[in-house]
Design a protein around this motif. Structure first.
Motif, PDB file in Angstrom:
ATOM      1  N   LEU A 398       0.832  -1.192   0.000  1.00  0.00           N
ATOM      2  CA  LEU A 398       0.000   0.000   0.000  1.00  0.00           C
ATOM      3  C   LEU A 398       0.874   1.253   0.000  1.00  0.00           C
ATOM      4  O   LEU A 398       0.655   2.204  -0.759  1.00  0.00           O
ATOM      5  CB  LEU A 398      -0.887  -0.034   1.241  1.00  0.00           C
ATOM      6  CG  LEU A 398      -1.958   1.039   1.374  1.00  0.00           C
ATOM      7  CD1 LEU A 398      -2.864   1.025   0.168  1.00  0.00           C
ATOM      8  CD2 LEU A 398      -2.767   0.829   2.638  1.00  0.00           C
ATOM      9  N   LYS A 399       1.886   1.215   0.824  1.00  0.00           N
ATOM     10  CA  LYS A 399       2.779   2.374   0.881  1.00  0.00           C
ATOM     11  C   LYS A 399       3.481   2.583  -0.448  1.00  0.00           C
ATOM     12  O   LYS A 399       3.717   3.725  -0.862  1.00  0.00           O
ATOM     13  CB  LYS A 399       3.823   2.169   1.985  1.00  0.00           C
ATOM     14  CG  LYS A 399       3.299   2.401   3.375  1.00  0.00           C
ATOM     15  CD  LYS A 399       4.429   2.273   4.356  1.00  0.00           C
ATOM     16  CE  LYS A 399       4.109   2.979   5.672  1.00  0.00           C
ATOM     17  NZ  LYS A 399       5.279   3.047   6.535  1.00  0.00           N
ATOM     18  N   ILE A 402       1.202   4.289  -2.751  1.00  0.00           N
ATOM     19  CA  ILE A 402       0.995   5.701  -2.417  1.00  0.00           C
ATOM     20  C   ILE A 402       2.203   6.532  -2.841  1.00  0.00           C
ATOM     21  O   ILE A 402       2.063   7.580  -3.468  1.00  0.00           O
ATOM     22  CB  ILE A 402       0.753   5.877  -0.903  1.00  0.00           C
ATOM     23  CG1 ILE A 402      -0.537   5.173  -0.502  1.00  0.00           C
ATOM     24  CG2 ILE A 402       0.666   7.351  -0.537  1.00  0.00           C
ATOM     25  CD1 ILE A 402      -0.782   5.153   0.980  1.00  0.00           C
ATOM     26  N   SER A 403       3.389   6.021  -2.550  1.00  0.00           N
ATOM     27  CA  SER A 403       4.564   6.859  -2.824  1.00  0.00           C
ATOM     28  C   SER A 403       4.829   6.966  -4.319  1.00  0.00           C
ATOM     29  O   SER A 403       5.456   7.920  -4.762  1.00  0.00           O
ATOM     30  CB  SER A 403       5.782   6.337  -2.086  1.00  0.00           C
ATOM     31  OG  SER A 403       6.063   5.038  -2.536  1.00  0.00           O
TER      32      SER A 403
ATOM     33  N   LEU B  49      -0.700   4.952   9.431  1.00  0.00           N
ATOM     34  CA  LEU B  49      -0.257   3.935   8.479  1.00  0.00           C
ATOM     35  C   LEU B  49       0.673   4.475   7.390  1.00  0.00           C
ATOM     36  O   LEU B  49       1.723   3.897   7.135  1.00  0.00           O
ATOM     37  CB  LEU B  49      -1.483   3.245   7.864  1.00  0.00           C
ATOM     38  CG  LEU B  49      -1.274   1.956   7.101  1.00  0.00           C
ATOM     39  CD1 LEU B  49      -2.570   1.190   7.037  1.00  0.00           C
ATOM     40  CD2 LEU B  49      -0.723   2.162   5.724  1.00  0.00           C
ATOM     41  N   PRO B  50       0.326   5.588   6.739  1.00  0.00           N
ATOM     42  CA  PRO B  50       1.216   6.031   5.654  1.00  0.00           C
ATOM     43  C   PRO B  50       2.523   6.625   6.158  1.00  0.00           C
ATOM     44  O   PRO B  50       3.378   6.956   5.342  1.00  0.00           O
ATOM     45  CB  PRO B  50       0.398   7.113   4.937  1.00  0.00           C
ATOM     46  CG  PRO B  50      -0.988   6.993   5.475  1.00  0.00           C
ATOM     47  CD  PRO B  50      -0.869   6.440   6.827  1.00  0.00           C
ATOM     48  N   LEU B  53       4.584   9.472   4.450  1.00  0.00           N
ATOM     49  CA  LEU B  53       4.343   9.513   3.001  1.00  0.00           C
ATOM     50  C   LEU B  53       3.558  10.742   2.573  1.00  0.00           C
ATOM     51  O   LEU B  53       3.929  11.428   1.621  1.00  0.00           O
ATOM     52  CB  LEU B  53       3.554   8.276   2.579  1.00  0.00           C
ATOM     53  CG  LEU B  53       4.389   7.048   2.241  1.00  0.00           C
ATOM     54  CD1 LEU B  53       3.479   5.924   1.801  1.00  0.00           C
ATOM     55  CD2 LEU B  53       5.371   7.393   1.147  1.00  0.00           C
ATOM     56  N   PHE B  54       2.472  11.009   3.266  1.00  0.00           N
ATOM     57  CA  PHE B  54       1.636  12.145   2.874  1.00  0.00           C
ATOM     58  C   PHE B  54       2.422  13.446   3.005  1.00  0.00           C
ATOM     59  O   PHE B  54       2.343  14.322   2.157  1.00  0.00           O
ATOM     60  CB  PHE B  54       0.372  12.202   3.727  1.00  0.00           C
ATOM     61  CG  PHE B  54      -0.674  11.199   3.332  1.00  0.00           C
ATOM     62  CD1 PHE B  54      -0.496  10.377   2.225  1.00  0.00           C
ATOM     63  CD2 PHE B  54      -1.856  11.076   4.055  1.00  0.00           C
ATOM     64  CE1 PHE B  54      -1.463   9.448   1.865  1.00  0.00           C
ATOM     65  CE2 PHE B  54      -2.823  10.157   3.696  1.00  0.00           C
ATOM     66  CZ  PHE B  54      -2.620   9.333   2.605  1.00  0.00           C
ATOM     67  N   ARG B  56       5.615  13.780   2.814  1.00  0.00           N
ATOM     68  CA  ARG B  56       6.637  13.850   1.782  1.00  0.00           C
ATOM     69  C   ARG B  56       6.016  14.232   0.442  1.00  0.00           C
ATOM     70  O   ARG B  56       6.566  15.034  -0.305  1.00  0.00           O
ATOM     71  CB  ARG B  56       7.370  12.515   1.679  1.00  0.00           C
ATOM     72  CG  ARG B  56       8.851  12.728   1.458  1.00  0.00           C
ATOM     73  CD  ARG B  56       9.647  11.500   1.792  1.00  0.00           C
ATOM     74  NE  ARG B  56       9.186  10.347   1.064  1.00  0.00           N
ATOM     75  CZ  ARG B  56       9.282   9.103   1.547  1.00  0.00           C
ATOM     76  NH1 ARG B  56       9.804   8.898   2.717  1.00  0.00           N
ATOM     77  NH2 ARG B  56       8.840   8.084   0.835  1.00  0.00           N
ATOM     78  N   LEU B  57       4.865  13.648   0.158  1.00  0.00           N
ATOM     79  CA  LEU B  57       4.188  13.993  -1.097  1.00  0.00           C
ATOM     80  C   LEU B  57       3.911  15.483  -1.154  1.00  0.00           C
ATOM     81  O   LEU B  57       4.080  16.125  -2.191  1.00  0.00           O
ATOM     82  CB  LEU B  57       2.873  13.213  -1.224  1.00  0.00           C
ATOM     83  CG  LEU B  57       2.998  11.750  -1.613  1.00  0.00           C
ATOM     84  CD1 LEU B  57       1.654  11.049  -1.484  1.00  0.00           C
ATOM     85  CD2 LEU B  57       3.507  11.622  -3.042  1.00  0.00           C
TER      86      LEU B  57
END
Lengths: 750, 423
Positions: A398-399, A402-403, B49-50, B53-54, B56-57
């Motif tokens: 999943l990660k 997303i990335s 969970l991420p 990531l968010f 960084r995006l």
């Protein structure tokens, strides 16, 4: 004229309209609707003239019509009457509009007149009449519309779902741990069983007695297990939620060690509490789970080394993070559960959160579709993006999705994982057990839907969660599963997301309401902490470090909520309140002072209040000077100056400022883009295009951005009639780099 | 309408016949101000969970504000996305690009941009000289500006003529139509004060769809008046707008501006001059919208009907605002003959319940010719505390035996001076 005291309407001086007599360009209704262009380019090209291009009205190109230059606009004016929705006629009975009307009417000829005029001129000239289709577009909200896919997705009929899901099933647990799988094979699985809509009574509060808590049978799950008998899916299934090597624990980051390909028996799970998190959901979820594997798995955690030490660390973190203040009703239910007065079974279904997927796969790749359409199948074949099938069926996969910006695929994967958890398609409204992980999955899924601008879908799936205050969304509701753990399973970010969502659906007031609710909880928690209590107001003793860390966390959460409020107010165009709120954030985020003050300045520029904007920009400059930098060395100062020049219509100096930002920071994408925009306003289209184009090709990572591409394609359209080819080249560049979440609208190919 | 439809179909056919491949392409784009890109922050915490990531995006997204990614208003400029609305008083700017789509050199290119309104035709091109040649893939650029002064339909007519390599002279035109709308609704109301002053209340409503910053709303008085703006409150050398911090008008919001007009002395002296319909002046309004898009309007001359004063006008030149109970005070009245004839006036003073006049009632004031005036000092006292109205003056024209009554001429506040001896 009126006597004193009477209201009068004045009208901005409209010069008397004289009848133009020379020329008759009558503008044609049809020609106007689909603008044509006399220079005989294909219509499709002309159609692609986008909105911001002015619409070409008509085609009257016979050389002999050249002399006759004046349009009888009078004949057009009759439509103006209808054009007046801006004047709120109803509002006043005063004689206000009268004045204007009279003039208009006197100038406008009745429709027949224009017909007559048309006949007169009919003798050979091309005459085009304008039909006043209100082409003036309200300039607000150029928000991209949610792609169509959502509707179709929602139409999925529920029957087909399990079948559809059967396909991914094989892959869903690909990297399972074979060893254990073997061990489990003999058990087989009976995809039969238990139909009690809620928990069985066998589940009395004996924490140690891990008789699988049984919940509602989940057809898709059973399917899951039966269909793929090759590998033992059950163990894999557990793995995906428990101790799989690639599993990333959310609630216990210490446990995150993907590199350790240790067998599940090894004590990856560090703490009993955490382990509980992972185990019990298994027990409660697939009612088909037989006892043996449970025992096996259970055997895992007693062997964990020093479970208590790590438990303490995590529990402090957890406590801080999970703290929340439930509503009075919810609190009462939770207390009665904790004191074992009520077993969860007896709790009214109405009070539970029963989420389920509301639509099936989103999968789709708009970039690929466009490639197919414009570049052919072969080119489209080259487009390779990760899909839900091509990654590990767990959090790590999943990660990865997303990335790599494959958010659509990521949404699909969350769907699969939630289905495995018994909250799949059609499960909404059926009792279920929540776990830390299931809620994190929901959060990721909903967050991605919002990122994809699929707001309706997000709203639909958020709906069963109510206002995120159901008792079963708190750890206290599961005393056996999460012994001793307190607080909310719902991540704080999910609350913020939940609050922010309505504003994207034209319900900003609802957003503000929800944000205020969150804000007041944050403030209450902060004041509890400051009074020496625990977050939830209990008399627990916190160490000083703990307390400080908690205060810091909650202050940052509070400032996050205030940011959301300010953003929402800004979207509502309530500028004054927005400015005030942004300003108050400085207190919480002093290191963002410069950005916030500059942002406020930009708000004032947007309104048109340049003087006030300059005041804020001066504050920024003072701040920079006090740091010992000269103003010219600071990009934000230069940037602000550029915006002021821009607002004074001084594009040349604005361009100079953006260029000097580039001298300090040559890679600054904003300055690059903005400098190019200034060039266009200076009439230097080719230079502007050249600059943007080279940027996109040199550094696609930075410049394949919606806003830059939008500017670039707009300029392509302005530059030549061959913009489509150039846009296709951009499409290819996008195809090499961007994931399935790329917003292709900015390419303006369709 | 039907007739129109049929005939337009016929037009179309003709157009198709006339179609002809042109070597040059003309593109026009309206240059409204660019807009700032807004992004949509979705965040999570690092224990979610991420993970990061968010965050960084968002950090990698070039359109976010670095260091404050949750701020939605970014710095990235985007070009106008549609034609938008254009309002009277704003400046219409447009980019005109003529591009050589062919692979041959084109000569003697002349680009003409005219704006056709209901009343006139204006040439907007910066230069009217022909460009001698244009190579393939090159373009001629022009940015035109025009302050829009008329409401209603405008048509931008762009004409391009050029010569091909073969020496063929070609010509084509394109028409771009747009509507100019009214941005503001202005209503006015006059209030006449007892003195010669006139108060003007102007209600200005924003009838556009975007917020409007009112940069300037001023009244340019006609030659007869001096004007004082009453739209700010000044204290300690700092003047604060009566509108507070709200410097802008939301769509459909209305604001009230107040002005006080005083006739210049030379006109005030002869009250008869200001009579009937008079020109007061005009409002000058400057506003700004998105990123400094500017608009300016002037209203037509505001006119006002001067109040009628009858034959004789009695006004006050001097009166205290606060007086002591039972202590005489002085006022000065001014009596003006507004009629066309000479009057012989007699002044009578009648006491009321609270106002007591001092001096002789019924005295002769003598002859007063048309438009002439005279000032008379009078003394009176009040026997009642509070806000008292001064009434009871009677003027009688002995020629016509006509009596004019003047009640409620002004008010004074009567206080008792002995209430608090200790202070």
């Amino acid at each position: 004229m009126q006597l004193n005291g009477a209201d009068e309407t004045l009208e901005a001086s409209v010069p008397p309209q004289t009848d133009p007599t020379e020329e008759s360009i009558d503008l044609d209704a049809e020609a106007f609707v689909s603008p044509q262009d006399d220079s005989s380019h294909s219509e499709s090209l002309v159609d692609k003239l986008n909105d911001q291009m002015m619409e070409s009205v008509m085609i009257s190109d016979s050389p002999n019509s050249e002399e006759e230059d004046v349009v009888p606009i009078d004949s057009l004016l009759e439509q103006n009457e209808e054009e007046e929705p801006k004047t709120p006629d109803d509002a006043d009975t005063e004689e206000r509009i009268e004045d204007v009307r009279n003039k208009d009417v006197s100038a406008a000829e009745p429709e027949e007149a224009s017909g007559a005029l048309f006949k007169e001129e009919n003798e050979g000239e091309k005459i085009v009449q304008v039909d006043d289709k209100r082409e003036t577009v309200a300039p607000d909200d150029p928000k991209p519309e949610a792609p169509k896919t959502q509707e179709s997705a929602l139409e999925m009929d529920s029957d087909s779902t399990p079948k559809d899901e059967a396909v991914p099933v094989c892959t869903i647990f690909s990297q399972g741990v074979q060893l254990k799988a073997q061990a489990l094979i003999p058990d087989g699985f009976q995809p039969t069983l238990v139909k009690s809509p809620s928990f069985t009574i066998g589940n009395t509060e004996t924490p140690n007695k891990l008789v699988p808590q049984v919940c509602q049978p989940s057809p898709s799950l059973s399917k899951f297990f039966t269909d793929s008998s090759a590998v033992n899916p059950a163990s894999d299934f557990f793995d995906s939620f428990t101790t799989s090597t690639s599993f990333v624990s959310i609630s216990n980051p210490n446990a995150e060690s993907p590199k350790a390909a240790a067998p599940p028996e090894s004590p990856l799970v560090s703490a009993p509490t955490a382990a509980g998190t992972y185990f019990t959901p298994v027990a409660t979820k697939p009612q088909v789970a037989p006892a043996e594997p449970m025992n096996k798995l259970q055997a895992v955690f007693p062997s964990g080394d020093d479970p208590f030490g790590s438990a303490l660390v995590t529990s402090d973190l957890d406590k801080r993070r999970d703290a929340w203040l439930p509503s009075e009703d919810t609190r009462r239910v939770l207390i009665s559960v904790a004191t074992q007065q009520v077993s969860p079974v007896q709790i009214d279904r109405e009070q539970l959160a029963m989420p389920g997927l509301k639509f099936d796969n989103l999968q789709g790749d708009a970039v690929k579709d466009l490639m197919q359409r414009f570049l052919g199948d072969q080119a489209a074949m080259k487009r390779q993006v990760l899909s839900a099938n091509s990654v590990e069926q767990n959090f790590l996969g999943l990660k990865r999705l997303i990335s790599t910006k494959n958010w659509r695929a990521a949404v699909d994967l969350t769907g699969r994982l939630l289905t495995a958890h018994g909250q799949g398609y059609g499960k909404s409204g059926q009792p279920t057990n929540h776990t830390t992980d299931s809620l994190q999955l929901w959060f990721v899924r909903l967050a991605l839907l919002v990122k994809l601008s699929l707001f309706q879908n997000a709203e639909l799936e958020f709906e069963p969660f109510g206002n995120l205050d159901h008792p079963d969304l708190y750890y206290e509701y599961y005393p056996t599963v999460y012994p001793g753990r307190r607080g909310s399973m719902v991540p704080f970010s999910m609350r913020v997301l939940h609050a922010e969502l309505p504003q994207y659906l034209q319900k900003p007031q609802e957003t503000l309401d929800r944000l205020h609710r969150i804000k007041s909880v944050c403030q209450k928690i902060l004041s509890n902490l400051q009074e020496g209590l625990a977050e939830d107001g209990s008399m627990m003793n916190l160490t000083q470090d703990n307390r400080l860390a908690s205060i810091q966390l909650w202050r940052s959460r509070l400032s996050r909520v205030m940011y959301s409020m300010a953003n929402c107010l800004l979207m509502m165009k309530d500028y004054m309140l927005a400015v005030e709120t942004y300003h108050s954030i400085i207190e919480y985020e002093p290191e963002q002072r410069v950005q916030l003050l500059s942002g406020i300045g930009r708000i004032f520029l947007q309104i048109g209040d340049i003087r006030t904007a300059e005041k804020y920009f001066q504050d920024v400059e003072k701040g920079c000077q006090s740091k010992g930098k000269t103003a010219n060395e600071d990009t934000s100062v230069l940037m602000n100056r550029a915006f002021v020049y821009l607002s004074q219509n001084n594009y040349a100096d604005a361009h100079t400022c953006f260029s000097s930002v580039l001298e300090l920071d040559p890679k600054n994408p904003v300055a690059n883009n903005n400098a190019a925009v200034c060039l266009l306003y200076l009439g230097r289209l080719k230079e502007s295009l050249g600059q943007l184009e080279s940027l996109v090709h040199k550094d696609p990572a930075l410049y394949l951005h919606e806003s830059v591409l939008f500017n670039l394609t707009t300029m392509y359209e302005l530059e030549s009639s061959r913009s489509t080819q150039k846009k296709q080249a951009l499409l290819e560049a996008v195809a090499c780099r961007e994931g399935d979440s790329f917003n292709v609208q900015c390419l303006k190919l369709v | 309408m039907q007739v129109k439809g049929q005939s337009s179909a016929a037009d179309k056919m003709e157009v198709n016949q006339a179609k002809q491949e042109h070597l040059l392409a003309l593109k026009v784009m309206r240059l409204t101000k660019p807009t700032l890109f807004t992004n949509m922050p979705v965040t999570c915490e690092d224990r979610d969970l991420p993970g990061d990531l968010f965050v960084r995006l968002m950090k990698d997204d070039p359109s976010t504000v670095k260091g404050a990614e949750t701020l939605i208003l970014g710095e990235m400029l985007t070009l106008p996305q549609n034609f938008g609305n254009i309002f009277l008083g704003e400046t219409f700017s447009s980019y005109i690009s003529v591009h050589n789509d062919s692979n041959q050199i084109v000569k003697d290119i002349l680009v003409k941009a005219d704006l056709q309104t209901s009343s006139q035709r204006l040439n907007l091109s910066a230069s009217n000289s022909a460009v001698s040649e244009l190579k393939p893939e090159c373009c001629i650029d022009d940015v035109i500006h025009h302050e829009v002064k008329e409401i209603g339909t405008h048509i931008l007519v762009c004409a391009v003529s050029y010569t091909t390599q073969m020496g063929e002279k070609l010509y084509f035109r394109k028409f771009f139509k747009f509507q100019v709308l009214k941005p503001l609704d202005v209503k006015t109301k006059f209030y006449n004060a007892e003195t010669d002053e006139v108060f003007l209340e102007a209600q200005i409503q924003n009838i556009t769809t975007s917020p409007m910053f009112m940069e300037k709303v001023s009244l340019e008085p006609s030659m007869m008046y001096n004007v004082t703006e009453l739209n700010s409150v000044s204290s300690d050398n700092e003047s604060e707008s009566t509108f507070g911090k709200m410097s802008y008008l939301q769509p459909l919001d209305t604001r009230q501006y107040l002005y006080c007009l005083k006739p210049k002395p030379e006109f005030a002296e002869k009250a008869g001059v200001i009579k009937g319909v008079t020109v007061i002046g005009k409002l000058d309004i400057v506003w700004k919208t998105n990123l400094g898009e500017r608009g300016r309007l002037q209203t037509s001359q505001l006119q006002r009907m001067a109040p009628g004063y009858g034959d004789v006008r009695l006004s006050l030149e001097l009166i205290p605002d606060t007086v002591s109970l039972e202590e005489p005070f002085d006022i000065t009245c001014k009596i003006t003959n507004c009629s066309e004839r000479t009057m012989d006036l007699e002044l009578e003073m009648c006491n009321t319940r609270s106002v007591h006049w001092c001096g002789v009632s019924g005295r002769q004031l003598g002859k007063l010719s048309p438009n002439a005036s005279l000032s008379i000092p009078l003394t009176l006292l009040s026997s009642v505390q509070g806000l008292q109205s001064i009434s009871g003056l009677r003027l009688t024209d002995t020629f016509l035996k006509r009596t004019y009554e003047y009640d409620d001429i002004a008010q004074v506040c009567v206080v008792c001076p002995y209430t608090s001896p200790e202070s």
